[in-house]
Design a protein around this motif. Structure first.
Motif, mmCIF file in Angstrom:
data_model
loop_
_atom_site.group_PDB
_atom_site.id
_atom_site.type_symbol
_atom_site.label_atom_id
_atom_site.label_comp_id
_atom_site.label_asym_id
_atom_site.label_seq_id
_atom_site.Cartn_x
_atom_site.Cartn_y
_atom_site.Cartn_z
ATOM 1 N N ALA A 1 40.822 35.090 30.047
ATOM 2 C CA ALA A 1 40.445 35.729 28.779
ATOM 3 C C ALA A 1 41.520 36.737 28.384
ATOM 4 O O ALA A 1 42.126 37.384 29.251
ATOM 5 N N PRO A 2 41.797 36.871 27.074
ATOM 6 C CA PRO A 2 42.855 37.805 26.628
ATOM 7 C C PRO A 2 42.632 39.238 27.086
ATOM 8 O O PRO A 2 43.592 39.978 27.306
ATOM 9 N N ASP A 3 41.371 39.646 27.219
ATOM 10 C CA ASP A 3 41.086 41.031 27.610
ATOM 11 C C ASP A 3 40.864 41.173 29.111
ATOM 12 O O ASP A 3 40.370 42.211 29.577
ATOM 13 N N ALA A 4 41.213 40.160 29.910
ATOM 14 C CA ALA A 4 41.012 40.236 31.364
ATOM 15 C C ALA A 4 41.962 41.271 31.953
ATOM 16 O O ALA A 4 43.104 41.403 31.516
ATOM 17 N N PRO A 5 41.528 42.020 32.939
ATOM 18 C CA PRO A 5 42.390 43.050 33.554
ATOM 19 C C PRO A 5 43.530 42.397 34.332
ATOM 20 O O PRO A 5 43.452 41.216 34.693
ATOM 21 N N PRO A 6 44.577 43.152 34.640
ATOM 22 C CA PRO A 6 45.711 42.600 35.387
ATOM 23 C C PRO A 6 45.424 42.398 36.873
ATOM 24 O O PRO A 6 46.268 41.897 37.607
ATOM 25 N N THR A 7 44.274 42.813 37.308
ATOM 26 C CA THR A 7 43.877 42.645 38.709
ATOM 27 C C THR A 7 42.886 41.487 38.821
ATOM 28 O O THR A 7 42.206 41.141 37.846
ATOM 29 N N PRO A 8 42.785 40.870 40.008
ATOM 30 C CA PRO A 8 41.901 39.699 40.160
ATOM 31 C C PRO A 8 40.429 40.052 39.940
ATOM 32 O O PRO A 8 39.969 41.132 40.331
ATOM 33 N N ASN B 1 37.963 39.815 47.247
ATOM 34 C CA ASN B 1 38.397 39.227 48.519
ATOM 35 C C ASN B 1 39.159 37.915 48.361
ATOM 36 O O ASN B 1 39.304 37.150 49.329
ATOM 37 N N VAL B 2 39.652 37.621 47.157
ATOM 38 C CA VAL B 2 40.294 36.331 46.943
ATOM 39 C C VAL B 2 41.546 36.171 47.798
ATOM 40 O O VAL B 2 41.982 35.056 48.099
ATOM 41 N N GLU B 3 42.129 37.294 48.232
ATOM 42 C CA GLU B 3 43.326 37.226 49.069
ATOM 43 C C GLU B 3 43.023 36.672 50.460
ATOM 44 O O GLU B 3 43.934 36.375 51.235
ATOM 45 N N ARG B 4 41.739 36.520 50.791
ATOM 46 C CA ARG B 4 41.371 35.967 52.095
ATOM 47 C C ARG B 4 41.668 34.465 52.196
ATOM 48 O O ARG B 4 41.695 33.900 53.294
ATOM 49 N N LEU B 5 41.864 33.810 51.077
ATOM 50 C CA LEU B 5 42.093 32.371 51.103
ATOM 51 C C LEU B 5 43.384 32.054 51.852
ATOM 52 O O LEU B 5 44.406 32.711 51.674
ATOM 53 N N GLN C 1 48.193 37.154 43.848
ATOM 54 C CA GLN C 1 49.537 36.992 44.385
ATOM 55 C C GLN C 1 50.577 37.669 43.499
ATOM 56 O O GLN C 1 51.560 38.236 43.995
ATOM 57 N N ALA C 2 50.345 37.636 42.183
ATOM 58 C CA ALA C 2 51.276 38.284 41.268
ATOM 59 C C ALA C 2 51.228 39.805 41.468
ATOM 60 O O ALA C 2 52.262 40.488 41.422
ATOM 61 N N VAL C 3 50.027 40.347 41.683
ATOM 62 C CA VAL C 3 49.886 41.787 41.932
ATOM 63 C C VAL C 3 50.623 42.170 43.207
ATOM 64 O O VAL C 3 51.345 43.176 43.259
ATOM 65 N N ILE C 4 50.458 41.365 44.252
ATOM 66 C CA ILE C 4 51.130 41.649 45.524
ATOM 67 C C ILE C 4 52.632 41.599 45.362
ATOM 68 O O ILE C 4 53.367 42.439 45.911
ATOM 69 N N SER C 5 53.119 40.634 44.582
ATOM 70 C CA SER C 5 54.558 40.515 44.368
ATOM 71 C C SER C 5 55.113 41.738 43.630
ATOM 72 O O SER C 5 56.190 42.250 43.973
ATOM 73 N N ARG C 6 54.356 42.214 42.658
ATOM 74 C CA ARG C 6 54.807 43.389 41.920
ATOM 75 C C ARG C 6 54.844 44.618 42.836
ATOM 76 O O ARG C 6 55.759 45.431 42.769
#
Length: 267
Positions: free
Chosen positions: A182-189, A193-197, A259-264
């Motif tokens: 969605a256009p108004d979605a925050p920059p965070t997931p 816990n999605v990083e557990r995958l 993953q994009a947040v972690i990379s930043r």
């Protein structure tokens, strides 16, 4: 569940780890072609043996009887032993099955063992009745997984084998079309816990999304629901009642955001 036979009937297997694996049951056409290849090889072996026996025994009347007796014994040994031998040493494959990329499995997806191989091939004589696999073809036509009488007796199923994993396939980019955020979605997931995958989790989700259009409606729905339930448990999320496929897409999309947040952060 719909019992109508289909040449693309999925055969679902749940592993002890709770992962659902989808095979495609081999249909009449592919199994018949594999059988033609195998019987051409068998006939070639018998013809070659007949020529060799005749050359050694001569052409007298007594020798002709010996030739016929030896040929009858040889035909039984080759016709029965051929399938048992190759399915045993090649783990459920004969030359014909290998050419058509088919494999015999035990029910539940386990590798076929020698006991099941012997039983399914002993029943081949009954499947062949009254002529040209009459009983076998009828049984394969009415069974949803296209099993002949020998398969039903031995508890086996013949499936299409997946394409071998090659370096070229590994290096190919995986393309899965996901609905945009969605256009108004925050920059965070948006998925906790999605990083557990793990890499294995992602590979399983991508495999499903890539192959879902190949599955029948009911199998696709059941597999999506199972994967969604496993995801919720893995990520410690409460149970939900939404569309499982949309949930899987949502999780995968938010994983990329994480993953994009972690990379930043690392950059």
């Amino acid at each position: 569940m719909n019992a109508t036979p289909s040449w693309r009937e999925p055969y679902l297997v749940v592993t002890p780890e709770g992962v659902q694996v989808v095979y495609t049951a081999a249909g009449l056409a592919s199994r018949s072609l594999a059988a033609v290849v195998d019987y051409v090889i068998i006939i070639t072996l018998l013809a070659t043996s007949l020529v060799m026996i005749a050359a050694n025994e001569g052409t007298s009347s007594a020798n002709q009887d010996v030739i016929l007796a030896l040929l009858a014994i040889l035909a039984f040994v080759v016709n029965w032993g051929y399938f048992v031998f190759f399915e045993w040493i090649w783990n459920g494959q004969t030359p014909g099955k290998r050419l058509l990329r088919l494999r015999v499995l035990r029910e539940g997806g386990r590798p076929v063992d020698i006991g099941a191989i012997v039983v399914r091939n002993l029943m081949r004589a009954i499947d062949f009745l009254p002529l040209l696999y009459g009983i076998g073809l009828v049984t394969m036509f009415v069974d949803r997984y296209h099993r002949r009488l020998g398969d039903l007796t031995a508890g086996t199923v013949v499936v299409h084998e997946a394409m071998p994993l090659t370096l070229e396939r590994v290096m190919q980019p995986v393309v899965v079309q996901l609905p945009p955020r969605a256009p108004d979605a925050p920059p965070t997931p948006l998925v906790p816990n999605v990083e557990r995958l793990t890499a294995a989790d992602l590979a399983l989700l991508l495999e499903f999304l890539q192959r879902r259009d190949e599955l029948q409606t009911e199998a696709r729905s059941d597999l999506a629901a199972h994967l969604a339930a496993v995801l919720r448990q893995r990520l410690a999320l409460p149970s939900g009642s939404g569309d499982p496929e949309r949930f899987i897409e949502h999780v995968l999309r938010e994983y990329h955001v994480a993953q994009a947040v972690i990379s930043r952060q690392d950059g």
